[in-house]
Design an enzyme around this catalytic site. Structure first.
Site, PDB file in Angstrom:
ATOM      1  N   CYS A  62      -3.631   4.776  -0.002  1.00  0.00           N
ATOM      2  CA  CYS A  62      -4.248   5.251   1.077  1.00  0.00           C
ATOM      3  C   CYS A  62      -4.831   6.593   1.137  1.00  0.00           C
ATOM      4  O   CYS A  62      -4.105   7.620   0.773  1.00  0.00           O
ATOM      5  CB  CYS A  62      -3.152   5.427   2.328  1.00  0.00           C
ATOM      6  N   LYS A 121       0.361  -4.439   8.568  1.00  0.00           N
ATOM      7  CA  LYS A 121      -0.204  -3.035   8.276  1.00  0.00           C
ATOM      8  C   LYS A 121       0.922  -2.557   7.261  1.00  0.00           C
ATOM      9  O   LYS A 121       2.063  -2.721   7.252  1.00  0.00           O
ATOM     10  CB  LYS A 121      -0.116  -2.499   9.588  1.00  0.00           C
TER      11      LYS A 121
HETATM   12  C1  SIN Z   1      -4.558   4.277   7.299  1.00  0.00           C
HETATM   13  O1  SIN Z   1      -3.617   3.750   8.002  1.00  0.00           O
HETATM   14  O2  SIN Z   1      -5.021   5.227   7.165  1.00  0.00           O
HETATM   15  C2  SIN Z   1      -5.390   3.136   6.280  1.00  0.00           C
HETATM   16  C3  SIN Z   1      -4.366   2.620   5.383  1.00  0.00           C
HETATM   17  C4  SIN Z   1      -5.102   2.529   3.997  1.00  0.00           C
HETATM   18  O3  SIN Z   1      -6.287   2.740   3.744  1.00  0.00           O
HETATM   19  O4  SIN Z   1      -4.522   2.281   3.165  1.00  0.00           O
END
Ligand code: SIN
Length: 310
Positions: free
Chosen positions: A129, A44
């Site tokens: 993001c 993540k």
């Molecule tokens: C998120 O955690 O909001 C998604 C991450 C991303 O789209 O880069």
């Protein structure tokens, strides 16, 4: 049928692996990817400190795909740093850390901390993001992207790639490719979700996720044509040393085949991994192999990038 691949000089036994996003936040989730047939383990997107992310509900699926506004919930860079030796030695596959600092200074600090860890194979710098309130998507600002790369590339001691948002205009592909070609990047990942879409519950006459009044990143079937176009454009425009990694709308072997035909060196799975869990990597790989066998292809190089015009 051989699905092994090189992303720049990084060897993958299987070209199919997870997208940064779903089910790759905790050690349990990362071990599940390690145990699966996925060709790499990608974390993540990490900030310097642990983040809780946006209020729930923040992820919803329907038949056509997903909308999310997670807001980068993650365990913080030190957690992903510390997991590197155990994950890379146990599973013997590349361990890639996604990085999404909320400022350039934060990215510098994360990269410097990750430099200390030799068991990290590569960094995927997330410039796209769409879900942090009041933070623009860096890679839609071309000057800013150049500043970020001017700063990060010289200090990053790992192989470095960037995750891009989708582009929609041919001139934007060219302008971004011109910038990226100036750096010794290992890869670009195309694409992050299509930012700031809106999904509506007609019965309730309401949006379906809480953050940002319902606006969020769109994934799944909705985005496959856009993802294919971005993979194709960057495959054609980037120098050969920069591999293109596909992400967007992959739920079966045919989708993976299409991305590779457009030029992808490897293929990430996001929404479908969220739906199906880590078994999806084996299923999609098998389907890809069956299709390759039907077509008489032995390896990915037999058809990578060979999309024909009519
Ligand atoms: C998120 O955690 O909001 C998604 C991450 C991303 O789209 O880069």
């Amino acid at each position: 049928m051989n699905l092994s691949a090189y992303v720049n000089e990084i060897h993958l036994n299987n070209c199919i692996y997870n997208a940064s996003g779903p089910k790759c936040t905790t050690d349990k989730e990362l071990h599940a990817i390690g145990k699966s047939q996925a060709g790499a383990i990608l974390t993540k997107s990490s900030t310097f400190e642990h983040r809780i992310g946006n209020p729930e509900p923040r992820y919803i699926e329907n038949q056509l795909g997903s909308i999310n506004s997670m807001g980068l919930p993650n365990m913080g860079q030190q957690y992903y740093n510390t997991l590197a030796p155990i994950l890379s030695t146990t599973y013997q596959k590349p361990y890639i850390v996604s990085v999404a600092g909320l400022s350039l200074e934060e990215n510098i600090n994360i990269i410097k901390a990750l430099n200390q860890q030799k068991d990290i194979t590569a960094i995927e710098l997330n410039l796209s993001c769409p879900n942090v309130p009041n933070k623009p998507q860096t890679a839609y600002d071309f000057e800013r992207t150049q500043t970020v790369l001017d700063t990060i590339v010289p200090i990053c001691q790992h192989k470095l790639g960037v995750k891009l948002p989708p582009y929609f205009d041919l001139i934007h592909f060219q302008q971004m490719a011109e910038i990226l070609n100036q750096y010794p990047l290992a890869f670009v990942t195309c694409i992050n979700s299509i930012g700031n879409g809106l999904v509506i519950d007609v019965d309730k006459e309401q949006v379906v996720i809480k953050p940002k009044h319902g606006f969020g990143g769109i994934g799944g079937d909705y985005i496959k044509p856009t993802a294919l176009a971005n993979v194709r454009q960057f495959y054609l425009l980037l120098k050969r040393e920069i591999s293109v990694i596909a992400c967007g709308g992959v739920k079966n072997g045919t989708d993976a085949f299409e991305h590779i035909l457009c030029g992808a060196a490897a293929v990430q799975v996001g929404t479908q991994f969220m739906r199906e869990g880590a078994n999806c990597f084996e299923r999609i790989s098998q389907e890809l192999q069956v299709l390759m066998q039907k077509k008489g292809y032995q390896c990915l190089d037999d058809f990578r990038g060979k999309l024909q015009s009519i």
